[in-house]
Design a protein around this motif. Structure first.
Motif, PDB file in Angstrom:
ATOM      1  N   TYR A  95     -25.570 -65.422   1.583  1.00 56.94           N
ATOM      2  CA  TYR A  95     -25.603 -63.975   1.417  1.00 56.94           C
ATOM      3  C   TYR A  95     -25.353 -63.230   2.728  1.00 56.94           C
ATOM      4  N   SER A  96     -25.622 -63.875   3.856  1.00 50.31           N
ATOM      5  CA  SER A  96     -25.269 -63.269   5.145  1.00 50.31           C
ATOM      6  C   SER A  96     -23.756 -63.157   5.275  1.00 50.31           C
ATOM      7  N   GLU A  97     -23.037 -64.162   4.765  1.00 50.92           N
ATOM      8  CA  GLU A  97     -21.570 -64.113   4.806  1.00 50.92           C
ATOM      9  C   GLU A  97     -21.029 -63.029   3.871  1.00 50.92           C
ATOM     10  N   VAL A  98     -21.687 -62.835   2.730  1.00 53.85           N
ATOM     11  CA  VAL A  98     -21.261 -61.770   1.818  1.00 53.85           C
ATOM     12  C   VAL A  98     -21.355 -60.412   2.510  1.00 53.85           C
ATOM     13  N   VAL A  99     -22.468 -60.180   3.189  1.00 54.24           N
ATOM     14  CA  VAL A  99     -22.651 -58.910   3.891  1.00 54.24           C
ATOM     15  C   VAL A  99     -21.589 -58.743   4.983  1.00 54.24           C
ATOM     16  N   LYS A 100     -21.277 -59.828   5.690  1.00 54.59           N
ATOM     17  CA  LYS A 100     -20.332 -59.768   6.803  1.00 54.59           C
ATOM     18  C   LYS A 100     -18.910 -59.466   6.341  1.00 54.59           C
ATOM     19  N   TYR A 101     -18.497 -60.084   5.224  1.00 52.72           N
ATOM     20  CA  TYR A 101     -17.094 -60.019   4.825  1.00 52.72           C
ATOM     21  C   TYR A 101     -16.847 -59.261   3.514  1.00 52.72           C
ATOM     22  N   GLN A 102     -17.819 -58.501   3.037  1.00 54.94           N
ATOM     23  CA  GLN A 102     -17.690 -57.865   1.724  1.00 54.94           C
ATOM     24  C   GLN A 102     -16.518 -56.900   1.638  1.00 54.94           C
ATOM     25  N   GLN A 103     -16.108 -56.311   2.774  1.00 56.65           N
ATOM     26  CA  GLN A 103     -15.012 -55.344   2.726  1.00 56.65           C
ATOM     27  C   GLN A 103     -13.658 -55.994   2.434  1.00 56.65           C
ATOM     28  N   THR A 104     -13.597 -57.333   2.470  1.00 57.21           N
ATOM     29  CA  THR A 104     -12.346 -57.994   2.090  1.00 57.21           C
ATOM     30  C   THR A 104     -12.152 -57.972   0.585  1.00 57.21           C
ATOM     31  N   VAL A 105     -13.192 -57.610  -0.166  1.00 63.60           N
ATOM     32  CA  VAL A 105     -13.147 -57.643  -1.627  1.00 63.60           C
ATOM     33  C   VAL A 105     -13.107 -56.244  -2.218  1.00 63.60           C
ATOM     34  N   SER A 106     -14.006 -55.373  -1.775  1.00 62.54           N
ATOM     35  CA  SER A 106     -14.087 -54.033  -2.349  1.00 62.54           C
ATOM     36  C   SER A 106     -14.967 -53.153  -1.485  1.00 62.54           C
ATOM     37  N   GLY A 107     -14.797 -51.845  -1.636  1.00 63.46           N
ATOM     38  CA  GLY A 107     -15.642 -50.911  -0.914  1.00 63.46           C
ATOM     39  C   GLY A 107     -16.465 -50.028  -1.823  1.00 63.46           C
ATOM     40  N   TRP A 108     -16.355 -50.241  -3.142  1.00 62.28           N
ATOM     41  CA  TRP A 108     -17.067 -49.368  -4.085  1.00 62.28           C
ATOM     42  C   TRP A 108     -18.494 -49.812  -4.334  1.00 62.28           C
ATOM     43  N   ILE A 109     -18.744 -51.114  -4.305  1.00 57.75           N
ATOM     44  CA  ILE A 109     -20.099 -51.651  -4.360  1.00 57.75           C
ATOM     45  C   ILE A 109     -20.313 -52.463  -3.100  1.00 57.75           C
ATOM     46  N   SER A 110     -21.390 -52.211  -2.384  1.00 58.30           N
ATOM     47  CA  SER A 110     -21.661 -52.986  -1.170  1.00 58.30           C
ATOM     48  C   SER A 110     -23.000 -53.707  -1.315  1.00 58.30           C
ATOM     49  N   TYR A 111     -23.148 -54.737  -0.499  1.00 62.99           N
ATOM     50  CA  TYR A 111     -24.298 -55.616  -0.594  1.00 62.99           C
ATOM     51  C   TYR A 111     -25.055 -55.633   0.723  1.00 62.99           C
ATOM     52  N   ASP A 112     -26.362 -55.753   0.622  1.00 63.58           N
ATOM     53  CA  ASP A 112     -27.198 -55.949   1.797  1.00 63.58           C
ATOM     54  C   ASP A 112     -28.280 -56.955   1.417  1.00 63.58           C
ATOM     55  N   VAL A 113     -28.892 -57.559   2.408  1.00 68.85           N
ATOM     56  CA  VAL A 113     -29.911 -58.565   2.137  1.00 68.85           C
ATOM     57  C   VAL A 113     -30.996 -58.453   3.187  1.00 68.85           C
ATOM     58  N   VAL A 114     -32.238 -58.648   2.776  1.00 69.99           N
ATOM     59  CA  VAL A 114     -33.384 -58.613   3.678  1.00 69.99           C
ATOM     60  C   VAL A 114     -34.135 -59.913   3.506  1.00 69.99           C
ATOM     61  N   PHE A 115     -34.369 -60.621   4.622  1.00 68.74           N
ATOM     62  CA  PHE A 115     -35.095 -61.890   4.592  1.00 68.74           C
ATOM     63  C   PHE A 115     -36.485 -61.674   5.180  1.00 68.74           C
ATOM     64  N   GLY A 116     -37.489 -62.213   4.531  1.00 67.76           N
ATOM     65  CA  GLY A 116     -38.855 -62.088   4.996  1.00 67.76           C
ATOM     66  C   GLY A 116     -39.785 -62.786   4.022  1.00 67.76           C
ATOM     67  N   LYS A 117     -40.946 -62.200   3.817  1.00 66.28           N
ATOM     68  CA  LYS A 117     -41.873 -62.772   2.836  1.00 66.28           C
ATOM     69  C   LYS A 117     -41.247 -62.755   1.442  1.00 66.28           C
ATOM     70  N   GLU A 118     -40.372 -61.782   1.246  1.00 64.75           N
ATOM     71  CA  GLU A 118     -39.587 -61.720   0.014  1.00 64.75           C
ATOM     72  C   GLU A 118     -38.108 -61.670   0.371  1.00 64.75           C
ATOM     73  N   LEU A 119     -37.288 -62.178  -0.522  1.00 62.43           N
ATOM     74  CA  LEU A 119     -35.841 -62.135  -0.356  1.00 62.43           C
ATOM     75  C   LEU A 119     -35.317 -60.971  -1.200  1.00 62.43           C
ATOM     76  N   GLU A 120     -34.772 -59.955  -0.534  1.00 67.10           N
ATOM     77  CA  GLU A 120     -34.278 -58.771  -1.233  1.00 67.10           C
ATOM     78  C   GLU A 120     -32.753 -58.748  -1.227  1.00 67.10           C
ATOM     79  N   LEU A 121     -32.156 -58.659  -2.394  1.00 65.91           N
ATOM     80  CA  LEU A 121     -30.720 -58.443  -2.522  1.00 65.91           C
ATOM     81  C   LEU A 121     -30.526 -56.993  -2.939  1.00 65.91           C
ATOM     82  N   ILE A 122     -29.807 -56.235  -2.126  1.00 63.16           N
ATOM     83  CA  ILE A 122     -29.676 -54.794  -2.322  1.00 63.16           C
ATOM     84  C   ILE A 122     -28.229 -54.462  -2.664  1.00 63.16           C
ATOM     85  N   PHE A 123     -28.050 -53.607  -3.671  1.00 61.35           N
ATOM     86  CA  PHE A 123     -26.725 -53.252  -4.167  1.00 61.35           C
ATOM     87  C   PHE A 123     -26.544 -51.742  -4.040  1.00 61.35           C
ATOM     88  N   LYS A 124     -25.547 -51.326  -3.254  1.00 62.20           N
ATOM     89  CA  LYS A 124     -25.312 -49.909  -3.008  1.00 62.20           C
ATOM     90  C   LYS A 124     -23.995 -49.492  -3.648  1.00 62.20           C
TER      91      LYS A 124
END
Length: 336
Positions: A95-124
């Motif tokens: 998922y770190s690679e998705v965040v890094k290279y997501q603009q090669t696919v699309s700019g209308w939906i973007s992804y973010d991720v937070v690692f910690g006590k919980e794993l959060e996948l965020i969709f903007k």
């Protein structure tokens, strides 16, 4: 902003499987059916994306279309990025690679991720899409969210379910529709669209991890981004960053320069080389967004002024008249 045929044709083919007409879907997207074979083709602009989703929803009669097709989504629709994901060591790396290279696919939906006590996948969702067509923007977000469980299964070989899911909007669908699909409690009207897992899942190894394949696909994507960066003017790069990372809201020069890892002076000098200043670039972006919102939404002038960051609607009126030599109300009437 753009979407690639690689992703958009998944929506097309999924709708056709559910009874939609291929020709009508392609017409809505603004391409010929044969162009679906060109995976790297870019579809520029927002209206083709809205048109495709609208036709898919109407022709299938399925208000949960995005959520349902997301459930069968898989990394392959990302092309090289999807294969890079699958060759990573663990979920965190993928998922770190998705965040890094997501603009090669699309700019209308973007992804973010937070690692910690919980794993959060965020969709903007892009602010302009959200403002212009909340219903189709919802479909896009739900396709991305719906794919999470299948992605985890493909990547790890085991079924993993979220602890909970949060959506930033109120949906016309019953809560049970989401909870049946995601296998977890779902709540609405939250600050972000996100799916939350146990934090330990970030270190879960991938069944298809392969260092040599990882190196190959990482190089492909690095080269692709390098070529893209070489052809883009610095001012265009700034616009992309503002749209992608700040939702279209204009940050201060100091903040955007720091975000792009350049000094204030270097930032201003590189814009000057493009014949731009940050003030002119910001005004241009605000004008483009204002005209798009007036043309494509039913938002009031007051609401648009708030989206653009104006404390008072009167300040927006003055700025808009300076940009276009007419008032926002007159411009909207001329577009009706």
């Amino acid at each position: 902003m753009y979407g690639t045929v690689r992703v958009l044709r998944y929506i097309v083919y999924s709708a056709v499987e559910k009874g939609a007409d291929l020709g009508r879907l392609c017409t809505a997207l603004g391409i010929r059916p044969g162009e679906l074979n060109d995976a790297e083709k870019r579809i520029e602009g927002l209206m083709p994306i809205i048109g495709l989703w609208t036709e898919a929803i109407v022709s299938t009669g399925n208000a949960a279309f995005g959520l349902h097709i997301g459930h069968t989504n898989n990394p392959a629709i990302f092309g090289a990025l999807g294969y890079l994901m699958q060759s990573c060591r663990n979920i965190k790396d993928a998922y770190s690679e998705v965040v890094k290279y997501q603009q090669t696919v699309s700019g209308w939906i973007s992804y973010d991720v937070v690692f910690g006590k919980e794993l959060e996948l965020i969709f903007k969702v892009h602010l302009l899409w959200e403002q212009a067509s909340p219903e189709t923007a919802r479909q896009g977000v739900e396709m991305a969210i719906g794919g999470v469980l299948n992605y985890f299964y493909i990547l790890t070989g085991t079924k993993r379910y979220p602890l909970r899911a949060e959506l930033a909007y109120q949906s016309p669908l019953p809560r049970s529709e989401y909870e049946q699909m995601l296998k977890c409690p779902v709540s609405f009207g939250k600050a972000q669209n996100r799916v939350i897992f146990e934090g330990a899942l970030a270190e879960m190894p991938l069944i298809s991890a392969d260092e040599s394949l990882y190196a190959s696909f990482a190089k492909i994507l690095r080269d692709k981004c390098t070529l893209s960066g070489q052809s883009a003017r610095f001012s265009e790069q700034v616009k992309t960053v503002i749209t992608r990372d700040f939702g279209g809201k204009i940050p201060s020069l100091e903040i955007i320069a720091a975000h792009m890892n350049v000094s204030d002076r270097s930032f201003q000098r590189r814009l000057q080389q493009d014949g731009e200043s940050y003030r002119s670039l910001a005004a241009e972006m605000k004008k483009e967004l204002a005209v798009n919102l007036l043309q494509n939404t039913d938002a009031t002038v007051h609401a648009i002024s708030e989206v653009l960051g104006y404390a008072e609607a009167s300040a927006f009126h003055r700025a808009f008249k300076n940009w276009t030599q007419t008032s926002p109300v007159r411009r909207k009437h001329s577009l009706d």
